[in-house]
Scaffold this motif. Structure first.
Motif, PDB file in Angstrom:
ATOM      1  N   ASP A 217       0.797  -1.222   0.000  1.00 38.28           N
ATOM      2  CA  ASP A 217       0.000   0.000   0.000  1.00 38.28           C
ATOM      3  C   ASP A 217       0.834   1.279   0.000  1.00 38.28           C
ATOM      4  O   ASP A 217       0.329   2.348   0.300  1.00 38.28           O
ATOM      5  N   THR A 218       2.101   1.182  -0.354  1.00 36.74           N
ATOM      6  CA  THR A 218       2.918   2.399  -0.423  1.00 36.74           C
ATOM      7  C   THR A 218       2.639   3.124  -1.737  1.00 36.74           C
ATOM      8  O   THR A 218       2.407   2.505  -2.762  1.00 36.74           O
ATOM      9  N   ASN A 219       2.674   4.460  -1.696  1.00 38.74           N
ATOM     10  CA  ASN A 219       2.565   5.217  -2.934  1.00 38.74           C
ATOM     11  C   ASN A 219       3.972   5.628  -3.378  1.00 38.74           C
ATOM     12  O   ASN A 219       4.969   5.257  -2.744  1.00 38.74           O
ATOM     13  N   MET A 226      11.467   5.594   1.318  1.00 43.24           N
ATOM     14  CA  MET A 226      12.142   4.364   1.718  1.00 43.24           C
ATOM     15  C   MET A 226      13.533   4.269   1.075  1.00 43.24           C
ATOM     16  O   MET A 226      14.534   4.025   1.758  1.00 43.24           O
ATOM     17  N   SER A 227      13.585   4.503  -0.240  1.00 40.25           N
ATOM     18  CA  SER A 227      14.882   4.406  -0.937  1.00 40.25           C
ATOM     19  C   SER A 227      15.875   5.406  -0.368  1.00 40.25           C
ATOM     20  O   SER A 227      17.063   5.102  -0.224  1.00 40.25           O
ATOM     21  N   LEU A 228      15.381   6.608  -0.067  1.00 39.55           N
ATOM     22  CA  LEU A 228      16.284   7.642   0.414  1.00 39.55           C
ATOM     23  C   LEU A 228      16.801   7.340   1.814  1.00 39.55           C
ATOM     24  O   LEU A 228      17.964   7.599   2.132  1.00 39.55           O
ATOM     25  N   ALA A 252      -1.832   4.303  -4.009  1.00 39.77           N
ATOM     26  CA  ALA A 252      -0.834   3.268  -3.725  1.00 39.77           C
ATOM     27  C   ALA A 252      -0.449   2.626  -5.059  1.00 39.77           C
ATOM     28  O   ALA A 252      -1.265   2.518  -5.970  1.00 39.77           O
ATOM     29  N   GLU A 253       0.791   2.233  -5.161  1.00 43.15           N
ATOM     30  CA  GLU A 253       1.304   1.696  -6.424  1.00 43.15           C
ATOM     31  C   GLU A 253       1.802   0.274  -6.209  1.00 43.15           C
ATOM     32  O   GLU A 253       2.884   0.068  -5.679  1.00 43.15           O
TER      33      GLU A 253
END
Ligand code: ATP
Ligand code: MG
Length: 745
Positions: A217-219, A226-228, A252-253
């Protein structure tokens, strides 16, 4: 180490102790993703010597964050566990911005703009440029762009047609105004934090590990965040389940899973395949629903518990009867289980919050304690309170507090200072607040309070609303307006729809549904015939004072308000130092994500409710039902009223009428037998440590035990029969010729 790995299966241990730097755990509900993720945090601290303050762990709700903290605390102690950066994406981003925000030009004391602040700003911009856009739409569009990580300057560069250019103006001026007022909106918290970490990577140079729960459910912005966070060490663990992706409507993607694999090519994927939450029958039924999505890759999922009882699918004549049945069923189970099952073992999960009204009313009538997760109880919702206050004042204009609450709602340019001064004047002159303002409005009283022209006009309009309501009640009985008519009158006079639309934009429809629900309740309350008919149904508890409802509408209004007051105050107060009273949980399915209960009810399973009429993503609606079903541990009830609260005929949810759905269709009679309740109670009484979701001293379903009734040991014949029905390809078809026509899929 033993402690942390204790009770985990092989695959789960592998996740906890994995040396892989980027790890994806994709697994179905109840397979221990959250448990495993939490254990991994503890493991990294205890055995890999990571510093707790260098670990970032994101979850989706505060409740989930608290539960995880508690579990980690049990492994590594209070001191260490409270240093972990663990919380929702917004709360963690907020912490970083408060600490380092000055490096990107943010003041330390930035404020957070809520939705109504944002909308007010947008409205001003639209007015200033005399644009044709509507504020609510523009606001949604701004948020959609922000969630996709598109900034205003970027949008402006690509804007082609007039509409896009106009929107680009609103977008960029909105951003400028937030900046000038030192405000961040919710999307900004995430976006600015990304910007901070991009431009000042040193502020996350200490981050050693990033762990994310409910990753499906993260957009886009949350993915970037998260990556950063992970940019220095690239140590990431995510857990998620594509089948439980239910936030598409909030951008969300689901493709983030693939994106992650592309970004970190050495991503290790571990699947967990055993379900520790639900009985086999519940799992099986849930599977038969989710598998209707043919685009979905097949997955392995194994139950670790006994098969247990097939989930019940029940139809009831009306929404009120459905609510009453459900309450009766909870009572029966609590009693039959000899007190082992408590109210807190039950959850009622709803597709939309407005559905809670009938259920709260039934619980309230019975005095059954309940709590709402992730939302307000029906009568605490602003729009409901507002209308009820108008009714209160119409019924009893000397209800000073209610008058004060609504005199400037919707806004009539009567300020707090004016209200205060009027209150003081009324007290000095020894008259009620209402008599004073009524006298002023009608030119009968000369007030010492100075009122400017707009306030005077506002006051007159308020008094007019109340008086027109009262006039409708003061006529001869046979000409009186109905309760629903009265609510409609109020809604029209105060232009409630426009007010709610302007103030709540995206939430408008939900708010208006609540007002409609209140009207539905008023219709029930003023229809003695209908209530009498309902009372004759065996499942419905007695309704007090029924006959009084037909004695004139002024009385009907008083009784209606008194009943509301009773429902609203049926709160369970806990004396200090005493155990909290166990409460039934009411929650939307969305807010129930990640949680579990021994017994779950999913009422209102009809077309328009689930799948919801306002959703255009049928697959997401099905996943939502799947999430709801998989919250249940031992017993699951799905139900559908033949008529909804607006008295419209319903059609059962197409998700439940597809061939192959494994439910036990039940038409009459109580669902839970004595033997079933005893079986459930025995199961719950077992020793099984570390089972979250149960109350202290209560245990989860055990695997391979011989006394989880009725699979092993003696089975009552009538229960056996249920089983056989349940095994038929279609629960409805199992009833052959006797099946009710309205339920033919
Ligand atoms: P969801 O997808 O719904 O969030 P999940 O995969 O996160 O589910 P958890 O909530 O972590 O699942 O676990 C579900 C239940 O199973 C919990 O009660 C948990 O304590 C229990 N559980 C998980 N793993 C085990 C195990 N190896 N042995 C016993 N119980 C377990
Ligand atoms: Mg979980």
């Amino acid at each position: 180490m033993d402690d942390i790995l204790h009770g985990l299966n092989k695959a789960q241990r592998e996740v906890v102790t994995s040396e892989a730097s980027v790890l994806q755990v994709l697994a179905p509900p109840g397979s221990g993703k959250t448990k495993t993720l939490t254990s991994r945090v503890a493991y990294l601290i205890a055995f890999k010597h990571l510093k707790p303050w260098n670990i970032v762990t994101c979850t989706f709700t505060k409740k989930a964050a608290n539960e995880m903290k508690e579990r980690i605390r049990s492994f590594i102690g209070e001191e260490l566990s409270k240093q972990i950066k663990l919380g929702t994406f917004h709360s963690i981003a907020g912490q970083y911005l408060r600490k380092y925000g000055q490096h990107i030009g943010l003041a330390k004391d930035f404020g957070v703009a809520d939705t109504s602040d944002s909308k007010a700003i947008i409205k001003r911009i639209i007015k200033k440029h005399d644009l044709t856009s509507e504020a609510p739409k523009a606001s949604g569009r701004i948020s959609a762009n922000k969630c996709k990580g598109i900034e205003s300057a970027q949008f402006a560069q690509t804007a082609k047609n007039v509409d896009q250019q106009e929107f680009a103006v609103i977008f960029s001026e909105y951003e400028a105004e937030l900046k000038a007022s030192n405000l961040l909106d919710y999307d900004d918290l995430l976006l600015r934090c990304c910007f901070l970490m991009r431009t000042h990577p040193q502020c996350v140079s200490n981050v050693e590990a990033v762990l994310i729960d409910e990753f499906q459910d993260t957009n886009t912005v949350q993915y970037d965040l998260m990556s950063l966070f992970a940019q220095q060490r690239n140590m990431i663990t995510i857990v998620g389940d594509p089948d439980q992706s239910i936030y598409g409507f909030r951008h969300a993607e689901i493709k983030n899973l693939k994106l992650m694999k592309d970004q970190w090519r050495d991503t290790l994927t571990i699947n967990l395949e055993e379900n520790y939450r639900s009985s086999g029958a519940i799992l099986h039924a849930a599977q038969t629903v989710i598998e209707q999505d043919e685009s979905r890759p097949p997955k392995k999922l194994q139950a670790t518990h006994n098969y247990g009882l097939r989930p019940v699918l029940r139809k009831l004549p009306s929404a009120a009867a459905e609510a009453a049945w459900l309450v009766a069923e909870i009572k029966r189970m609590c009693a039959l289980s000899g007190g082992v099952l408590q109210h807190s073992d039950f959850a009622i999960l709803l597709r939309s919050a407005a559905l809670s009204r009938v259920i709260e009313a039934a619980l309230g009538r019975d005095g059954m304690p309940y709590r709402m997760v992730g939302g307000l109880k029906f009568f605490e919702r602003v729009e409901v309170k507002l209308v009820v206050d108008y009714l209160r004042v119409i019924n009893q204009p000397n209800h000073g507090e209610a008058v004060e609450r609504i005199i400037n709602l919707p806004p009539r340019r009567i300020g707090d200072a004016t209200v205060k001064s009027l209150r003081e004047e009324a007290s000095k002159r020894d008259m009620s607040f209402w008599d004073l303002i009524c006298g002023i409005a009608q030119g009968k009283t000369r007030s010492t309070t100075k009122l400017n022209a707009p306030a005077e006009k506002g006051l007159a309009s308020f008094v007019n609303v109340i008086l027109s309501g009262r006039r409708k009640l003061e006529v001869a009985e046979d000409e009186q307006i109905s309760l629903v008519g009265l609510i409609n009158l109020v809604a029209k006079k105060i232009d409630l729809q426009t007010y709610l639309k302007n103030k709540y934009e995206n939430e408008y429809e939900a708010k208006w549904s609540n007002v409609e629900e209140l009207m539905a309740q008023a219709a029930d309350a003023s229809d003695p015939e209908r209530l009498k008919a309902l009372m004759e149904e065996d499942t419905l508890p007695a309704v007090d004072d029924l006959d009084q409802r037909s004695t004139g509408n002024e009385d009907a209004l008083s009784i209606f308000l008194a009943n509301i007051a009773l429902t609203a105050t049926a709160e369970t107060k806990t004396e200090e130092g005493t155990e909290p009273v166990p409460q039934v949980t009411i929650s939307t399915i969305h807010s129930a994500k990640g949680l579990e209960w021994p017994v779950v009810f999913l009422p209102a399973c009809y077309e328009g409710s689930i799948p919801h009429s306002r959703s255009d993503d049928n697959d997401e609606e099905r996943r939502l039902l799947y999430v709801g079903m998989t919250r249940a541990q031992a017993m699951l009830y799905l139900s559908c009223p033949i008529k909804d609260t607006q008295k419209q005929e319903t059609t059962m949810s197409s998700f439940l009428t597809q061939p192959g759905v494994q439910l036990y269709f039940e038409e009459h009679g109580p669902s839970m037998s004595l033997a079933t309740a005893k079986g459930l109670a025995t199961t719950l009484r077992r020793e099984q440590p570390n089972l979250s979701g149960f109350n202290e001293g209560k245990q989860g379903l055990d695997r391979d035990e011989d006394n989880y009734w009725p699979l092993n040991g003696e089975e009552a014949p009538e229960e056996r029969a249920k089983w056989d029905y349940g095994k038929a390809a279609n629960p409805v078809a199992a009833f052959g010729a006797s099946r009710p026509a309205s339920w033919v899929p």
